[in-house]
Design a protein around this motif. Sequence first.
Motif, PDB file in Angstrom:
ATOM      1  N   GLN A 167      -9.414  14.583 -24.059  1.00  8.17           N
ATOM      2  CA  GLN A 167      -9.385  13.136 -24.283  1.00  8.17           C
ATOM      3  C   GLN A 167     -10.156  12.393 -23.197  1.00  8.17           C
ATOM      4  N   GLY A 168      -9.968  12.853 -21.949  1.00  2.94           N
ATOM      5  CA  GLY A 168     -10.639  12.200 -20.822  1.00  2.94           C
ATOM      6  C   GLY A 168     -12.146  12.319 -20.929  1.00  2.94           C
ATOM      7  N   VAL A 169     -12.619  13.533 -21.263  1.00  2.00           N
ATOM      8  CA  VAL A 169     -14.062  13.727 -21.417  1.00  2.00           C
ATOM      9  C   VAL A 169     -14.582  12.818 -22.518  1.00  2.00           C
ATOM     10  N   TRP A 170     -13.842  12.762 -23.622  1.00  2.00           N
ATOM     11  CA  TRP A 170     -14.265  11.921 -24.739  1.00  2.00           C
ATOM     12  C   TRP A 170     -14.347  10.462 -24.301  1.00  2.00           C
ATOM     13  N   ARG A 171     -13.330  10.010 -23.533  1.00  2.00           N
ATOM     14  CA  ARG A 171     -13.339   8.611 -23.109  1.00  2.00           C
ATOM     15  C   ARG A 171     -14.513   8.327 -22.172  1.00  2.00           C
TER      16      ARG A 171
ATOM     17  N   SER B  43      -8.186  14.384 -13.678  1.00  2.00           N
ATOM     18  CA  SER B  43      -8.195  15.331 -12.552  1.00  2.00           C
ATOM     19  C   SER B  43      -7.348  14.802 -11.394  1.00  2.00           C
ATOM     20  N   SER B  44      -7.370  13.490 -11.172  1.00  6.91           N
ATOM     21  CA  SER B  44      -6.517  12.934 -10.113  1.00  6.91           C
ATOM     22  C   SER B  44      -5.056  13.160 -10.438  1.00  6.91           C
TER      23      SER B  44
ATOM     24  N   TYR C  15      -2.811  20.815 -19.304  1.00  5.15           N
ATOM     25  CA  TYR C  15      -3.552  19.552 -19.239  1.00  5.15           C
ATOM     26  C   TYR C  15      -4.787  19.552 -20.134  1.00  5.15           C
ATOM     27  N   PHE C  16      -4.950  20.635 -20.930  1.00  8.96           N
ATOM     28  CA  PHE C  16      -6.204  20.778 -21.666  1.00  8.96           C
ATOM     29  C   PHE C  16      -6.449  19.604 -22.620  1.00  8.96           C
ATOM     30  N   ASP C  17      -5.414  19.249 -23.411  1.00 12.02           N
ATOM     31  CA  ASP C  17      -5.591  18.173 -24.393  1.00 12.02           C
ATOM     32  C   ASP C  17      -5.958  16.860 -23.704  1.00 12.02           C
ATOM     33  N   LEU C  18      -5.270  16.599 -22.594  1.00 12.34           N
ATOM     34  CA  LEU C  18      -5.522  15.370 -21.839  1.00 12.34           C
ATOM     35  C   LEU C  18      -6.961  15.367 -21.314  1.00 12.34           C
TER      36      LEU C  18
ATOM     37  N   ASP D 163      -3.545  28.045 -13.597  1.00 12.30           N
ATOM     38  CA  ASP D 163      -2.438  28.094 -14.557  1.00 12.30           C
ATOM     39  C   ASP D 163      -2.081  26.708 -15.103  1.00 12.30           C
ATOM     40  N   TRP D 164      -2.563  25.636 -14.429  1.00 11.40           N
ATOM     41  CA  TRP D 164      -2.267  24.288 -14.913  1.00 11.40           C
ATOM     42  C   TRP D 164      -3.140  23.930 -16.116  1.00 11.40           C
ATOM     43  N   LEU D 165      -4.196  24.717 -16.330  1.00  8.54           N
ATOM     44  CA  LEU D 165      -5.219  24.323 -17.297  1.00  8.54           C
ATOM     45  C   LEU D 165      -4.680  24.148 -18.720  1.00  8.54           C
TER      46      LEU D 165
END
Lengths: 269, 247
Positions: free
Chosen positions: A54-58, A225-226, A48-51, A43-45
């Motif tokens: 962004q993280g994958v992109w970074r 993820s942390s 935090y999806f946008d973040l 349910d947290w997904l």
Amino acid sequence: MSEAILTTTPRQRALGWLQPHRVVLIAIAAALVLAAVFTMRWDWLPKYFDLAVQGVWRTIWLLIVTTLLGFVLAVPLGLVQVTGPWWLAAPARAFCTVIRGTPLLLQLWLLYYGLGSLFPQFPWIRESFLWPYLRQAWPYGVLALTLSYAGYEGEVMRGAFAGVPRGQLEAARAFGMRRWTILRRIWLPQAFYRALPTLTGETVLQLKATPLVATITMVDIYAVSSRVRQETFITYEPLLLLALVYLTITGILVFLFRKLEARIPARLG
Amino acid sequence: MLSALFGASTLELLSFNPPGWGATLARGLLASLQIAFGAYGLGLLIGMGGAYGKLYGGPVVRDLLEVYTTVVRAVPELVLILLLYYAGTDLINRLLDVFGYAPIDINGLVAGIGVLAFVQGAYATEVLRGAILGIPQGQIEAARAYGMPPGTMLRRITVPAMLPFAIPGMANLWLIATKDTALLAIVGFGELTQATRQAAGATKAYFTFFMAANILYLAVTLLSNVVLGRVERWSRRGMPATAGAGR
């Protein structure tokens, strides 16, 4: 076993997936995935999806920038070890040994905490135009990962440069090519082809090194993820998803490098 | 500039006596080496089993091992360490709970060795599989023809014959094992990197301590290189010189 895979047709490969034991294993894997989807907490997904995107992109940005810069550094590092004068070859060899002999995590911390804590002592650094960048984390992350890739790849390029047959270079010289032309047209392309299979492995290793930058406050997918773990107290779900993300990126990387390898004109002698 | 980098006052912090943190670093180095030895040894055992399974195992064993080596080699060590560190200790405690035992606090050293060995095992599997494939097939067939039991064949034929092929890869793995111990600092285990971070944080002499730790790691690597070079020459004894031997 790998030879068997290489010589099979797509149809045979498809049939290989349909062997009875594989069907059972795939069914078990699918059941595990379904169990994970329905019994674990996701349910947290959405929050935090946008973040995460962004993280994958970074992470990917960091990977591309540091491999390209690292490779640009690795070419001269390898070249001077093969053909350069000793006062260039010796420092290059020492650089590769030091980078390969110490943990990347420690190199990163040495640059970020070590150098970062020294810089403010010098007024001329604080007043320079670089200061706004030196106060952020990403230049240190990029620098550490670039140097690390250059160190490992410099060693690979040394072997690749040395492995190009002498006859090729002599032929080029006999044609009256200048040294830069020889390097650009003959030596570097052939060394690159030789290094390409190793390059795939090194680039996957580089991808696996990127999460270390999360320890110096850069927000890549690992750091996201942390953060999910700390804010929601959910341990396994973010980590499992993270592992899946890295598996996917590795798969894409290996696929792209295979495409690149397939473009090599002919087998090298 | 140099005096600012290594002020005399910060170098004193490295001394072994109480105001200095030298003893802490030395203990950290010892812990790192302990983990590296343990993980490498255990990884070697896993690798040997994995290589045998991949080469001689049934189809299910082979597929499962393929999944193991692929996943471990594609996911960052850092993520695996976190997953296994948390999940592993959690799983053991849940199992203990099911069987009615009180939960135990798992020793950081044991957990660290276990996690790193799991990672090392995947790489060792591939190295040893390649090395066993490098043995001339006739040697194994000859051993089978003599009616050697598998254990004896492993001890007398397979292991000695594959050593020259396996040593370069295994040497690399040892160097990776020593450097991967640094990652355990992330989960707070007190090895060299973590000890260095504590010392640096307490004294604010970040540069001096991280430099000192780097030198210690480098010393381990260089010393290992000397030893591993000797081992490689020893394992190649009696083999014809190859084109690459001079390098």
